[in-house]
Design a protein around this motif. Sequence first.
Motif, PDB file in Angstrom:
ATOM      1  N   SER A  16      47.898  37.787  29.120  1.00 42.79           N
ATOM      2  CA  SER A  16      47.495  39.186  29.334  1.00 42.79           C
ATOM      3  C   SER A  16      45.999  39.255  29.696  1.00 42.79           C
ATOM      4  CB  SER A  16      47.834  40.060  28.130  1.00 42.79           C
ATOM      5  OG  SER A  16      47.089  39.649  27.026  1.00 42.79           O
ATOM      6  N   TYR A  17      45.196  38.320  29.139  1.00 42.88           N
ATOM      7  CA  TYR A  17      43.785  38.251  29.572  1.00 42.88           C
ATOM      8  C   TYR A  17      43.705  37.864  31.050  1.00 42.88           C
ATOM      9  CZ  TYR A  17      42.001  38.495  24.764  1.00 42.88           C
ATOM     10  OH  TYR A  17      41.675  38.905  23.509  1.00 42.88           O
ATOM     11  N   LEU A  18      44.515  36.857  31.427  1.00 42.15           N
ATOM     12  CA  LEU A  18      44.479  36.416  32.840  1.00 42.15           C
ATOM     13  C   LEU A  18      44.839  37.577  33.770  1.00 42.15           C
ATOM     14  CD1 LEU A  18      46.183  32.891  32.636  1.00 42.15           C
ATOM     15  CD2 LEU A  18      43.764  33.366  33.008  1.00 42.15           C
ATOM     16  N   SER A  22      42.364  39.170  36.548  1.00 39.70           N
ATOM     17  CA  SER A  22      42.746  39.044  37.965  1.00 39.70           C
ATOM     18  C   SER A  22      42.369  40.283  38.778  1.00 39.70           C
ATOM     19  CB  SER A  22      44.235  38.754  38.111  1.00 39.70           C
ATOM     20  OG  SER A  22      44.979  39.872  37.702  1.00 39.70           O
ATOM     21  N   ARG A  23      41.996  41.374  38.090  1.00 40.66           N
ATOM     22  CA  ARG A  23      41.517  42.559  38.834  1.00 40.66           C
ATOM     23  C   ARG A  23      40.147  42.276  39.452  1.00 40.66           C
ATOM     24  NH1 ARG A  23      42.374  45.989  33.714  1.00 40.66           N
ATOM     25  NH2 ARG A  23      44.544  45.485  33.366  1.00 40.66           N
ATOM     26  N   ASP A  24      39.352  41.442  38.784  1.00 33.77           N
ATOM     27  CA  ASP A  24      37.994  41.145  39.272  1.00 33.77           C
ATOM     28  C   ASP A  24      37.833  39.740  39.834  1.00 33.77           C
ATOM     29  OD1 ASP A  24      36.976  43.631  38.393  1.00 33.77           O
ATOM     30  OD2 ASP A  24      36.946  42.854  36.346  1.00 33.77           O
ATOM     31  N   TYR A  25      38.739  38.851  39.422  1.00 40.66           N
ATOM     32  CA  TYR A  25      38.583  37.438  39.805  1.00 40.66           C
ATOM     33  C   TYR A  25      39.827  36.953  40.546  1.00 40.66           C
ATOM     34  CZ  TYR A  25      34.917  37.170  36.168  1.00 40.66           C
ATOM     35  OH  TYR A  25      33.798  37.362  35.390  1.00 40.66           O
ATOM     36  N   GLU A  26      39.607  36.045  41.481  1.00 41.92           N
ATOM     37  CA  GLU A  26      40.707  35.197  41.943  1.00 41.92           C
ATOM     38  C   GLU A  26      40.723  34.009  40.983  1.00 41.92           C
ATOM     39  OE1 GLU A  26      40.495  34.126  46.032  1.00 41.92           O
ATOM     40  OE2 GLU A  26      40.754  36.187  46.694  1.00 41.92           O
ATOM     41  N   ILE A  27      41.853  33.749  40.356  1.00 38.75           N
ATOM     42  CA  ILE A  27      41.906  32.708  39.317  1.00 38.75           C
ATOM     43  C   ILE A  27      42.652  31.494  39.872  1.00 38.75           C
ATOM     44  CG2 ILE A  27      42.543  32.207  36.937  1.00 38.75           C
ATOM     45  CD1 ILE A  27      42.603  35.257  36.451  1.00 38.75           C
ATOM     46  N   TYR A  36      34.654  39.865  54.087  1.00 41.87           N
ATOM     47  CA  TYR A  36      34.645  39.089  52.839  1.00 41.87           C
ATOM     48  C   TYR A  36      34.974  40.040  51.697  1.00 41.87           C
ATOM     49  CZ  TYR A  36      32.889  36.040  49.166  1.00 41.87           C
ATOM     50  OH  TYR A  36      32.771  35.261  48.043  1.00 41.87           O
ATOM     51  N   ASP A  37      35.957  39.655  50.865  1.00 45.85           N
ATOM     52  CA  ASP A  37      36.457  40.637  49.889  1.00 45.85           C
ATOM     53  C   ASP A  37      35.611  40.783  48.618  1.00 45.85           C
ATOM     54  OD1 ASP A  37      37.042  38.458  48.341  1.00 45.85           O
ATOM     55  OD2 ASP A  37      39.201  38.560  48.630  1.00 45.85           O
ATOM     56  N   LYS A  38      34.568  39.973  48.475  1.00 52.62           N
ATOM     57  CA  LYS A  38      33.595  40.081  47.369  1.00 52.62           C
ATOM     58  C   LYS A  38      34.216  39.877  45.987  1.00 52.62           C
ATOM     59  CE  LYS A  38      29.977  42.893  49.453  1.00 52.62           C
ATOM     60  NZ  LYS A  38      30.453  43.342  50.724  1.00 52.62           N
ATOM     61  N   LYS A  39      35.379  39.237  45.934  1.00 53.89           N
ATOM     62  CA  LYS A  39      35.950  38.922  44.619  1.00 53.89           C
ATOM     63  C   LYS A  39      35.189  37.780  43.979  1.00 53.89           C
ATOM     64  CE  LYS A  39      40.518  40.432  43.630  1.00 53.89           C
ATOM     65  NZ  LYS A  39      41.826  40.085  43.156  1.00 53.89           N
ATOM     66  N   LYS A  40      35.282  37.718  42.651  1.00 54.99           N
ATOM     67  CA  LYS A  40      34.691  36.589  41.945  1.00 54.99           C
ATOM     68  C   LYS A  40      35.780  35.537  41.713  1.00 54.99           C
ATOM     69  CE  LYS A  40      33.186  39.614  38.887  1.00 54.99           C
ATOM     70  NZ  LYS A  40      32.625  40.202  37.669  1.00 54.99           N
ATOM     71  N   TYR A  41      35.365  34.349  41.314  1.00 53.66           N
ATOM     72  CA  TYR A  41      36.313  33.234  41.145  1.00 53.66           C
ATOM     73  C   TYR A  41      36.216  32.686  39.729  1.00 53.66           C
ATOM     74  CZ  TYR A  41      36.220  33.387  46.203  1.00 53.66           C
ATOM     75  OH  TYR A  41      36.282  33.814  47.506  1.00 53.66           O
ATOM     76  N   LEU A  42      37.371  32.461  39.144  1.00 56.54           N
ATOM     77  CA  LEU A  42      37.478  31.833  37.838  1.00 56.54           C
ATOM     78  C   LEU A  42      38.341  30.587  38.042  1.00 56.54           C
ATOM     79  CD1 LEU A  42      36.534  32.608  34.989  1.00 56.54           C
ATOM     80  CD2 LEU A  42      38.628  33.951  34.736  1.00 56.54           C
ATOM     81  N   VAL A  43      37.771  29.413  37.752  1.00 53.06           N
ATOM     82  CA  VAL A  43      38.458  28.180  38.139  1.00 53.06           C
ATOM     83  C   VAL A  43      38.589  27.235  36.941  1.00 53.06           C
ATOM     84  CG1 VAL A  43      38.445  26.219  39.734  1.00 53.06           C
ATOM     85  CG2 VAL A  43      37.489  28.402  40.459  1.00 53.06           C
ATOM     86  N   PHE A  44      39.806  26.776  36.699  1.00 55.36           N
ATOM     87  CA  PHE A  44      40.086  25.771  35.670  1.00 55.36           C
ATOM     88  C   PHE A  44      39.869  24.384  36.297  1.00 55.36           C
ATOM     89  CE2 PHE A  44      42.459  29.453  34.326  1.00 55.36           C
ATOM     90  CZ  PHE A  44      42.519  29.398  32.943  1.00 55.36           C
ATOM     91  N   LEU A  45      38.971  23.595  35.718  1.00 58.27           N
ATOM     92  CA  LEU A  45      38.695  22.281  36.325  1.00 58.27           C
ATOM     93  C   LEU A  45      38.082  21.326  35.300  1.00 58.27           C
ATOM     94  CD1 LEU A  45      35.635  22.810  38.752  1.00 58.27           C
ATOM     95  CD2 LEU A  45      36.007  23.992  36.622  1.00 58.27           C
TER      96      LEU A  45
END
Length: 340
Positions: A12-14, A18-23, A86-95
């Motif tokens: 539910s957090y993800l 996802s409204r603000d970030y591309e995950i 450019y859609d100006k979304k932020k990115y959250l990346v698992f790595l």
Amino acid sequence: MSYEITNIKFNSYLEKWSRDYEIYGPVKISAGGRFSDTDNIRYEKIKKVEDIEYKEKSIFSAKEVLFPVTETLFNIQEEQLNEPVYDKKKYLVFLRACDIHAIDRIDYIFLKNGIYTDPYYKRRREAIKYILIGCKESFENCFCASMGTNKTDNYSMGIKFFDDKVHIEAKDPIFQEEFKEEIEIEFTPDYVLENYYNVTIPSVEKLDFSLFNDEMWKDYAMRCISCGRCNFSCPTCSCFTTSDIYYKENPNNGERRRVWAGCQVDKFTDMAGGHSFRTDYGSRMRFKTMHKVYDFKKRFGEIMCVGCGRCDDRCPEYISFARCINLVSEKVNEDHEEVK
Ligand code: SF4
Ligand code: SF4
């Protein structure tokens, strides 16, 4: 601050983020590998924690998020050139830690290499936050401990996966605020202290041009088939070419794209007038090796390779880059003499 959260709750957090970030995270693509019965693991957008393949090493790295395989630089419309929106979304990346270090290495190329920065890379780089996936044990072919890339403090959140829950460390105040109702726990990120194979980094001061003519490269000339799999799976390779594409419907419209390229691949060095360099595959291996452990270090102060071992995982000819670095070190340490 660290927390234990059920997968259901974390999902539910993800969804909210996802409204603000591309995950993005490493995702197993069943039958998406080189053969019809092999899988692929590459970076894709994820919606839930179960999408993430965390038990295996990804075949491709998180670099694809910042530096896509193919990217439109501008559109050509008759006489006009227009940048894509450019859609100006932020990115959250698992790595993993090595891939975070690898992005630091690519920063040198796109952001710190002369007076110009690369705007396409920069806008994504400024919008990215990392979620660190720890490594409980070394994967095959990794040599991150030798390269000092097995650990990092550079992340917004750390994560450990369990069957039905996750443990999360939130370093970034934005996410600490999100979790304030959750159960607090102790958390130390997993990282490996040693790998199955160790690599000795050659001394940049001792390396000289005599190594360029060494017999060792002839072995690679016979074995390498110039497929480029080592380049394209490498999280620190950043070479690209550009190509102009014109649409069949209207040849006055089209786009300029940049597309990944690799120094092991045919035509990489083709020039106007029909010239080409490093036509034998051994000299390409030499170029790649020297770039990763010598030129880059001389220019930017760090070894380019982060020891993820993907090149060794992927090479169909079982060429080991780790072994190649050790061979170079052995030559350098034995006061190598020029081979004519
Ligand atoms: S050269 Fe090989 S081991 Fe080094 S960063 Fe690239 S893929 Fe990983
Ligand atoms: S993956 Fe192996 S065979 Fe293919 S280009 Fe790289 S070194 Fe050569």
